[in-house]
Design an enzyme around this catalytic site. Structure first.
Site, PDB file in Angstrom:
ATOM      1  N   CYS A  55       0.848  -1.187   0.000  1.00 18.91           N
ATOM      2  CA  CYS A  55       0.000   0.000   0.000  1.00 18.91           C
ATOM      3  C   CYS A  55       0.888   1.242   0.000  1.00 18.91           C
ATOM      4  CB  CYS A  55      -0.906   0.003   1.230  1.00 18.91           C
ATOM      5  SG  CYS A  55      -2.092   1.353   1.230  1.00 18.91           S
TER       6      CYS A  55
ATOM      7  N   HIS B  62      -8.330   4.341   1.287  1.00 21.62           N
ATOM      8  CA  HIS B  62      -7.796   4.541  -0.059  1.00 21.62           C
ATOM      9  C   HIS B  62      -8.565   5.661  -0.767  1.00 21.62           C
ATOM     10  CE1 HIS B  62      -6.229   0.109  -0.054  1.00 21.62           C
ATOM     11  NE2 HIS B  62      -5.513   0.916   0.716  1.00 21.62           N
TER      12      HIS B  62
ATOM     13  N   ASN C 249       3.580   0.434   3.245  1.00 19.95           N
ATOM     14  CA  ASN C 249       3.349  -0.823   3.973  1.00 19.95           C
ATOM     15  C   ASN C 249       4.175  -1.898   3.283  1.00 19.95           C
ATOM     16  OD1 ASN C 249       1.518   0.206   5.794  1.00 19.95           O
ATOM     17  ND2 ASN C 249      -0.203  -1.035   5.143  1.00 19.95           N
TER      18      ASN C 249
ATOM     19  N   PRO D  36       0.032  12.300   3.125  1.00 18.02           N
ATOM     20  CA  PRO D  36      -1.305  12.872   2.946  1.00 18.02           C
ATOM     21  C   PRO D  36      -1.969  13.193   4.267  1.00 18.02           C
ATOM     22  CG  PRO D  36      -1.414  10.496   2.779  1.00 18.02           C
ATOM     23  CD  PRO D  36       0.042  10.840   2.972  1.00 18.02           C
ATOM     24  N   GLY D  37      -2.795  14.220   4.251  1.00 14.04           N
ATOM     25  CA  GLY D  37      -3.674  14.471   5.382  1.00 14.04           C
ATOM     26  C   GLY D  37      -4.953  13.680   5.197  1.00 14.04           C
TER      27      GLY D  37
ATOM     28  N   HIS E 259       3.501   8.201   7.202  1.00 14.69           N
ATOM     29  CA  HIS E 259       2.791   7.940   5.944  1.00 14.69           C
ATOM     30  C   HIS E 259       1.484   8.713   5.855  1.00 14.69           C
ATOM     31  CE1 HIS E 259      -0.038   5.554   8.195  1.00 14.69           C
ATOM     32  NE2 HIS E 259      -0.527   4.921   7.159  1.00 14.69           N
ATOM     33  N   GLY E 260       1.192   9.508   6.876  1.00 18.23           N
ATOM     34  CA  GLY E 260      -0.031  10.291   6.859  1.00 18.23           C
ATOM     35  C   GLY E 260      -0.256  10.960   8.197  1.00 18.23           C
ATOM     36  N   ALA E 261      -1.514  11.292   8.473  1.00 15.55           N
ATOM     37  CA  ALA E 261      -1.833  11.956   9.733  1.00 15.55           C
ATOM     38  C   ALA E 261      -1.947  10.948  10.871  1.00 15.55           C
ATOM     39  CB  ALA E 261      -3.139  12.738   9.592  1.00 15.55           C
TER      40      ALA E 261
END
Length: 406
Positions: A83, A169, A280, A311-312, A335-337
């Site tokens: 992912c 996603h 991942n 990304p948020g 990898h994000g928030a």
């Protein structure tokens, strides 16, 4: 050389240290307990790195970097194998977009299956995707894996290449700080990767029942495979396949999104800035003079000069970043928030009115089925970015104008 700003989350005799880039962000007790369990395993080390988006996960903490010597923990790698994110910058500007983005959103949803179940699969495989499968060698490689593991299902291969899936996603059209239009998407190896991950996790658990351990294993999800065992080599082969399939899946979707945009919008070209990165996955890497298996469970490679995507949530900012090559984090970033609420908690606490207000500036779904993906369910992305300023630098700040969820 980067100066690290981590906090020591755990350091006890018999365990490796746990270093967390978590200043100013919340890490739930469940995740901390999970990290302590992993840190006690003899194959783990020299330490665990924890990203600011960390939260409790299945098998291992989401937002963690777990290096291992001579072993891999399949459940730590998980089932959403490969992912990750992809993003491209176009020559379009904000003024090139129509006042209403509903038609463009509908066009993208029409050409890319979204969601889980049969609705998220191709009724007829697009010719371009069939050509990609044939030229990539993915089908032949999967056949070779299946020949050794006949119980492994492979029937999702051609049904799901170039499809989004569900959960967190997404496909987004974004604007950067200068008004340039970007396409960004988030997906992985879909059902085939999930089947591979689940299959080998179960085999690792069965193998554990026959092992004689000289240490306590607190959780069966920490069942491991040892380098040199035939099953270990088969797992590495299968995970490598899933990670390659995930990358091709994102590329196939990107082609279709760009095609829909070319039909709906003025002529445009693609800029050189493009990123396609896993968050991942597991791979062999060299760190501190050692050859290690590095599992990034919700973490992005951030070697010096390497581009990545953080990304948020729906309605929040996202970032194109450049790695600083921080060795303490094993050259990684978030990898994000990261989730602040579980999906069930988000559905209890966030109202439709809250969700619609938080996404008022985005052309997206505003129904109850996506409440658990609403911005309030996630940590503030600004705090997450501040906590890892020694891991990455921001190259571009993006804001969504279209967000497509399964």
């Amino acid at each position: 050389m980067s100066t690290s700003s981590y906090e020591l989350l755990h350091a006890e005799e018999g365990s490796v240290p746990v270093k967390g880039w978590v200043r100013g962000v919340t890490v739930d007790e469940g995740a901390r307990r999970q990290l302590r369990n992993i840190a006690a395993l003899p194959h783990v080390g020299p330490w665990i790195a924890v990203m600011p988006d960390a939260h409790l996960g299945k098998g291992a903490t989401v937002g963690s970097v777990v290096p291992t010597r001579g072993a891999i923990i399949p459940a730590a790698v998980g089932v959403d194998l490969g992912c990750g994110m992809a993003a491209v910058r176009t020559t379009l500007r904000a003024q090139d977009l129509p006042d209403s983005l509903a038609k463009l959103r509908s066009a993208i949803e029409h050409c890319i299956p979204v969601g889980n179940g049969r609705g998220g699969e191709h009724r007829r495989l697009p010719d371009s995707h069939a050509t990609r499968l044939a030229k990539s060698g993915l089908a032949a490689r999967l056949d070779a894996i299946h020949a050794k593991h006949r119980k492994l299902r492979t029937d999702k291969l051609d049904k799901q290449i170039g499809t989004l899936g569900g959960g967190n996603h997404f496909i987004e059209i974004c604007l950067d700080e200068a008004g340039a239009v970007w396409v960004m998407l988030h997906s992985g190896s879909r059902g085939t990767g999930n089947l591979i991950g689940s299959y080998f996790i179960e085999l690792a658990r069965l193998k554990l029942e026959r092992r004689v351990l000289g240490f306590h294993l607190p959780d069966k999800d920490l069942a491991f495979l040892l380098e040199g065992e035939p099953l270990f080599e088969d797992y590495v082969e299968a995970v490598g396949w899933a990670q390659d399939y995930a990358r091709h899946n994102r590329e196939a979707m990107m082609e279709r999104v760009l095609h829909a945009m070319r039909v709906q919008l003025p002529k445009f070209q693609l800029k050189k800035t493009a990123v396609n990165c896993h968050h991942n996955y597991v791979q062999r890497e060299e760190h501190f003079g050692e050859s290690l298996w590095v599992t990034r469970k919700g973490a992005v490679s951030a070697r010096e000069g390497e581009l990545g995507i953080i990304p948020g949530s729906m309605g929040a900012r996202s970032y194109i970043v450049r790695g600083k090559g921080n060795a303490d984090s094993f050259h990684s970033c978030s990898h994000g928030a990261g989730r602040l609420m579980s999906r069930a908690e988000a559905r209890r606490k966030i109202t439709l009115k809250d969700h619609r207000a938080a996404t008022a500036h985005v052309e997206c779904r505003k129904d109850a089925a996506v409440i658990d993906e609403s911005p309030a369910a996630y940590k503030p992305i600004e705090a997450v970015m501040a906590a890892q300023s020694d891991l990455v630098e921001v190259v571009h700040t993006l804001r969504q104008v279209i967000c497509i969820k399964g």
